[in-house]
Scaffold this active site. Structure first.
Site, PDB file in Angstrom:
ATOM      1  N   ASP A 189       0.859  -1.185   0.000  1.00  0.00           N
ATOM      2  CA  ASP A 189       0.000   0.000   0.000  1.00  0.00           C
ATOM      3  C   ASP A 189       0.890   1.228   0.000  1.00  0.00           C
ATOM      4  O   ASP A 189       1.676   1.438   0.932  1.00  0.00           O
ATOM      5  CB  ASP A 189      -0.920   0.003   1.223  1.00  0.00           C
ATOM      6  CG  ASP A 189      -1.742   1.279   1.305  1.00  0.00           C
ATOM      7  OD1 ASP A 189      -2.590   1.487   0.418  1.00  0.00           O
ATOM      8  OD2 ASP A 189      -1.537   2.070   2.245  1.00  0.00           O
ATOM      9  N   GLU A 273      -1.425  -1.482  -5.577  1.00  0.00           N
ATOM     10  CA  GLU A 273      -2.618  -0.727  -5.939  1.00  0.00           C
ATOM     11  C   GLU A 273      -2.291   0.209  -7.090  1.00  0.00           C
ATOM     12  O   GLU A 273      -1.171   0.694  -7.213  1.00  0.00           O
ATOM     13  CB  GLU A 273      -3.124   0.068  -4.744  1.00  0.00           C
ATOM     14  CG  GLU A 273      -2.124   1.080  -4.202  1.00  0.00           C
ATOM     15  CD  GLU A 273      -2.663   1.864  -3.043  1.00  0.00           C
ATOM     16  OE1 GLU A 273      -3.898   1.853  -2.866  1.00  0.00           O
ATOM     17  OE2 GLU A 273      -1.880   2.479  -2.318  1.00  0.00           O
ATOM     18  N   CYS A 299     -12.520  -1.479  15.026  1.00  0.00           N
ATOM     19  CA  CYS A 299     -13.657  -2.257  14.552  1.00  0.00           C
ATOM     20  C   CYS A 299     -14.782  -2.188  15.588  1.00  0.00           C
ATOM     21  O   CYS A 299     -14.558  -2.360  16.793  1.00  0.00           O
ATOM     22  CB  CYS A 299     -13.244  -3.706  14.307  1.00  0.00           C
ATOM     23  SG  CYS A 299     -14.605  -4.761  13.740  1.00  0.00           S
ATOM     24  N   CYS A 302     -15.424  -6.300  16.966  1.00  0.00           N
ATOM     25  CA  CYS A 302     -14.429  -6.951  17.834  1.00  0.00           C
ATOM     26  C   CYS A 302     -13.609  -5.960  18.645  1.00  0.00           C
ATOM     27  O   CYS A 302     -12.770  -6.359  19.453  1.00  0.00           O
ATOM     28  CB  CYS A 302     -13.507  -7.838  17.009  1.00  0.00           C
ATOM     29  SG  CYS A 302     -12.577  -6.933  15.745  1.00  0.00           S
ATOM     30  N   ASP A 309      -3.031   1.726   6.864  1.00  0.00           N
ATOM     31  CA  ASP A 309      -2.163   1.329   5.763  1.00  0.00           C
ATOM     32  C   ASP A 309      -1.872  -0.164   5.775  1.00  0.00           C
ATOM     33  O   ASP A 309      -1.844  -0.821   4.731  1.00  0.00           O
ATOM     34  CB  ASP A 309      -0.843   2.120   5.829  1.00  0.00           C
ATOM     35  CG  ASP A 309      -1.054   3.610   5.641  1.00  0.00           C
ATOM     36  OD1 ASP A 309      -1.980   3.956   4.880  1.00  0.00           O
ATOM     37  OD2 ASP A 309      -0.319   4.403   6.231  1.00  0.00           O
TER      38      ASP A 309
END
Length: 362
Positions: A189, A273, A299, A302, A309
């Site tokens: 990335d 990418e 998240c 969780c 990144d």
């Protein structure tokens, strides 16, 4: 396969004078032929062929009083200069018609005296004997052999950059060498604050030579703005600025070559990418948004904290493997993963699908 090998040379003062004449003659021949071609296009007439241009702007030009000094240099680089002009026009026309891949190519432009200078010699214009190189009407040059040539070169280009450094660039034939297979796969990335983040979690910081030397660059710019253009002091100030830019360019090139070589050797599959980061950063408002975006997120299910990144690199790698499996079952996919080339153990994923953590959990 053809490759280029570049070496630093240190010509004497007399050889520098001869090279200056050579660069000037090649530049004048190019500019004269280009100006004539532009006039023909404006008047609606057909462009002259390469042989006609060489006859008019080299053979016949040497017989005139304004261009008789073309005889003082080797004829081979002058011919190669017009060959390059012909190739530049062919690339431009193919790009306009859509027959050439990549970005649109602009038409040839006039060469400047203070920009990068070059002159190319083909076989017959140079002689390579062990560790010595001799150019026609220039003589033997002192060259630093940082590595040995793999084969006899077919051509050599003498280069002078804006920082007044001299180089020789050889074109040679090399044999493709297969790298040992590696079981590793990696997704990369590309970032702004961090140069790149690998799917393995490794973060790679760029050297950022411009940021380190920004104060020095501003001082040189102010010093150059106070000088009268065309004077000797202006030329000295311009050379100091050009040397600073050359050092920054060498730092970037060294970093990119070492990093790309290491990643290629360590991994069998490389997934990247396909983002136009340079185009995105050109927009000032957009570049600020890219630099100030959130780097971490948590998240909701969780309550695990993820690095943006690092998660993107994992998704890019997953997108590559997912597209390969879907393609194997006959399903439609927007990405493609190819086997590594014979020389380098790496691949490039064109326009990968970006998957979020919620898509993965489903």
């Amino acid at each position: 396969m053809k490759a280029r090998y570049q070496y630093r040379i240190y010509p004497t003062l007399e050889q520098q004078t001869q090279l200056a004449k050579l660069f000037g003659c090649c530049r004048v021949v190019w500019n004269d032929a280009l100006a004539h071609c532009i006039e023909l296009y404006k008047s609606g007439e057909k462009k002259l062929s390469n042989s006609q241009l060489q006859k008019q702007f080299i053979t016949q030009a040497k017989k005139t009083a304004n261009r008789e000094w073309l005889k003082e240099v080797s004829n081979i680089p002058l011919q190669q200069s017009l060959n390059d002009l012909e190739q530049a026009y062919q690339n431009f026309f193919k790009s306009c018609k859509g027959k050439r891949k990549g970005q649109k190519i602009r038409p040839p432009k006039f060469k400047k005296r203070n920009a990068k200078q070059s002159a190319r010699f083909r076989i017959g214009g140079f002689k390579l004997d062990r560790d010595k190189i001799s150019l026609a009407k220039i003589g033997n040059l002192k060259i630093i052999w940082s590595r040995s040539l793999p084969s006899q070169p077919s051509s050599v280009t003498v280069i002078k950059d804006a920082a007044n450094r001299y180089f020789l660039s050889f074109v040679v034939e090399v044999n493709q060498q297969l790298l040992p297979e590696s079981p590793s796969r990696v997704g990369i990335d590309l970032g702004v604050k961090t140069f790149a983040v690998l799917s393995s979690g490794q973060k790679i910081d760029a050297p950022k030579p411009l940021k380190q030397k920004i104060k020095r660059l501003r001082k040189l710019n102010r010093n150059l703005s106070r000088k009268q253009q065309g004077s000797k002091r202006y030329e000295k100030a311009r050379a100091r600025k050009a040397k600073l830019y050359a050092r920054m360019k060498d730092t970037r090139k060294d970093f990119l070559h070492k990093l790309s070589t290491r990643i290629i050797i360590e991994n069998q599959v490389i997934v990247l990418e396909d983002l136009n980061v340079s185009g995105m950063v050109k927009n000032r408002k957009l570049s600020k948004a890219i630099s100030d975006s959130v780097r971490e997120w948590t998240c909701l299910n969780c309550e695990t904290t993820h690095d943006r990144d690092g998660n993107a690199a994992s998704n890019i790698l997953l997108a590559g493997g997912l597209s390969e499996s879907l393609n194997g079952r006959g399903g439609a996919c927007k990405t493609s993963v190819k086997e590594a080339a014979s020389k380098e153990a790496s691949t490039r994923l064109e326009k990968p699908v970006q998957l979020s953590i919620f898509d993965i959990l489903q």
